[in-house]
Motif scaffolding. Structure first.
Motif, mmCIF file in Angstrom:
data_model
loop_
_atom_site.group_PDB
_atom_site.id
_atom_site.type_symbol
_atom_site.label_atom_id
_atom_site.label_comp_id
_atom_site.label_asym_id
_atom_site.label_seq_id
_atom_site.Cartn_x
_atom_site.Cartn_y
_atom_site.Cartn_z
ATOM 1 N N ASN A 206 -7.808 6.080 4.760
ATOM 2 C CA ASN A 206 -8.457 5.112 3.889
ATOM 3 C C ASN A 206 -8.838 5.779 2.563
ATOM 4 O O ASN A 206 -9.978 5.720 2.118
ATOM 5 C CB ASN A 206 -9.689 4.503 4.564
ATOM 6 C CG ASN A 206 -10.240 3.316 3.795
ATOM 7 O OD1 ASN A 206 -9.512 2.656 3.059
ATOM 8 N ND2 ASN A 206 -11.524 3.051 3.960
ATOM 9 N N TYR A 207 -7.832 6.445 1.944
ATOM 10 C CA TYR A 207 -8.098 7.238 0.752
ATOM 11 C C TYR A 207 -6.903 7.186 -0.197
ATOM 12 O O TYR A 207 -5.757 7.155 0.243
ATOM 13 C CB TYR A 207 -8.377 8.696 1.150
ATOM 14 C CG TYR A 207 -8.969 9.517 0.044
ATOM 15 C CD1 TYR A 207 -10.301 9.385 -0.303
ATOM 16 C CD2 TYR A 207 -8.189 10.424 -0.649
ATOM 17 C CE1 TYR A 207 -10.844 10.140 -1.326
ATOM 18 C CE2 TYR A 207 -8.726 11.189 -1.674
ATOM 19 C CZ TYR A 207 -10.059 11.041 -2.008
ATOM 20 O OH TYR A 207 -10.603 11.780 -3.016
ATOM 21 N N ARG A 208 -7.191 7.205 -1.495
ATOM 22 C CA ARG A 208 -6.147 7.241 -2.523
ATOM 23 C C ARG A 208 -6.093 8.640 -3.115
ATOM 24 O O ARG A 208 -7.107 9.208 -3.496
ATOM 25 C CB ARG A 208 -6.453 6.232 -3.635
ATOM 26 C CG ARG A 208 -5.436 6.247 -4.762
ATOM 27 C CD ARG A 208 -5.788 5.248 -5.843
ATOM 28 N NE ARG A 208 -7.082 5.488 -6.457
ATOM 29 C CZ ARG A 208 -7.290 6.328 -7.470
ATOM 30 N NH1 ARG A 208 -6.305 7.004 -7.983
ATOM 31 N NH2 ARG A 208 -8.502 6.471 -7.976
ATOM 32 N N ARG A 209 -4.893 9.204 -3.154
ATOM 33 C CA ARG A 209 -4.672 10.506 -3.786
ATOM 34 C C ARG A 209 -3.799 10.297 -5.017
ATOM 35 O O ARG A 209 -2.895 9.475 -5.002
ATOM 36 C CB ARG A 209 -3.976 11.459 -2.818
ATOM 37 C CG ARG A 209 -4.880 11.907 -1.692
ATOM 38 C CD ARG A 209 -4.171 12.847 -0.719
ATOM 39 N NE ARG A 209 -5.085 13.357 0.266
ATOM 40 C CZ ARG A 209 -5.563 12.674 1.291
ATOM 41 N NH1 ARG A 209 -5.220 11.429 1.461
ATOM 42 N NH2 ARG A 209 -6.407 13.211 2.145
ATOM 43 N N SER A 210 -4.085 11.070 -6.076
ATOM 44 C CA SER A 210 -3.275 10.955 -7.288
ATOM 45 C C SER A 210 -3.142 12.319 -7.948
ATOM 46 O O SER A 210 -3.969 13.204 -7.752
ATOM 47 C CB SER A 210 -3.889 9.940 -8.256
ATOM 48 O OG SER A 210 -5.231 10.252 -8.537
ATOM 49 N N ASN B 270 -0.920 7.599 -4.520
ATOM 50 C CA ASN B 270 -0.433 7.196 -3.201
ATOM 51 C C ASN B 270 -1.625 6.871 -2.333
ATOM 52 O O ASN B 270 -2.669 7.516 -2.437
ATOM 53 C CB ASN B 270 0.374 8.318 -2.541
ATOM 54 C CG ASN B 270 1.665 8.588 -3.255
ATOM 55 O OD1 ASN B 270 2.509 7.710 -3.363
ATOM 56 N ND2 ASN B 270 1.818 9.791 -3.779
ATOM 57 N N ILE B 271 -1.464 5.888 -1.455
ATOM 58 C CA ILE B 271 -2.532 5.500 -0.534
ATOM 59 C C ILE B 271 -2.279 6.122 0.827
ATOM 60 O O ILE B 271 -1.183 5.990 1.378
ATOM 61 C CB ILE B 271 -2.610 3.963 -0.380
ATOM 62 C CG1 ILE B 271 -2.748 3.278 -1.739
ATOM 63 C CG2 ILE B 271 -3.725 3.562 0.580
ATOM 64 C CD1 ILE B 271 -3.999 3.603 -2.495
ATOM 65 N N ALA C 154 0.823 -1.209 0.000
ATOM 66 C CA ALA C 154 0.000 0.000 0.000
ATOM 67 C C ALA C 154 0.858 1.261 0.000
ATOM 68 O O ALA C 154 0.428 2.304 -0.499
ATOM 69 C CB ALA C 154 -0.940 -0.001 1.195
ATOM 70 N N SER C 155 2.065 1.191 0.529
ATOM 71 C CA SER C 155 2.924 2.373 0.597
ATOM 72 C C SER C 155 3.642 2.674 -0.714
ATOM 73 O O SER C 155 4.228 3.738 -0.869
ATOM 74 C CB SER C 155 3.960 2.212 1.718
ATOM 75 O OG SER C 155 4.890 1.206 1.389
#
Length: 175
Positions: A52-56, A46-47, A23-24
């Motif tokens: 509990n969220y994905r940023r891109s 990135n997680i 996840a990292s």
């Protein structure tokens, strides 16, 4: 020498990869070469495990090598870059103004971004027409509710739910 090789192998054995290790890792997706072949646009995710969220974010990097430059906000989910046929604009989707995702256009020369859509059903999988005069994308519609803006707004409100939490199942019931 055989004994020394065995001892070195036994002491340098790597630890197993865990879920948190995976996840990292930053995930790179959707690389797109500019029409002139000089630039690559891509998204990187990135997680945030705690949230509990994905940023891109969307990045540009010279095709011949060099440093990448972030061109989108990246505070939420910016993804799926698509170059215009003339290479002047990059279309992508983002939920920076809240869900659902919308289409944004990045002007490569000016370094500015503008929002193109404001659809209740959101937008995804953006592509350019061959002449560069239009973009096409997919959007959620609710057949039971109709396609009018008010109907879509009500359907989207009814379908919203809180974020989901993952769980681990160690066994399943079956017959």
């Amino acid at each position: 020498t055989f004994v020394i090789a065995v001892l070195i192998a036994a002491t340098t054995q790597a630890a197993p990869i865990t879920f948190n290790d995976l996840a990292s890792l930053q995930r790179i997706g959707a690389p797109r070469l500019s029409p002139d072949g000089k630039w690559i646009a891509y998204d990187a995710s990135n997680i945030d495990m705690a949230a509990n969220y994905r940023r891109s974010a969307i990045y540009l990097i010279p095709a011949g090598g060099g440093a990448a430059r972030q061109i989108s906000d990246g505070s939420k989910q910016d993804e799926g870059p698509a170059w215009s046929p003339d290479g002047k604009l990059i279309a992508y989707v983002s939920n920076r103004d809240g869900d659902p995702k919308q289409v944004y256009l990045y002007d490569v020369a000016a370094g500015t971004t503008r929002k193109l859509t404001s659809l209740r059903g959101g937008a995804g999988s953006v592509k350019w027409s061959p002449d560069g005069k239009a973009v096409v994308f997919v959007s959620d519609v609710y057949p039971d509710w109709g396609v009018a803006v008010e109907c879509t707004r009500m359907a989207a409100g009814d379908l919203q739910s809180p974020p989901r939490k993952a769980g681990i199942m160690k066994s399943l019931l079956f017959r």
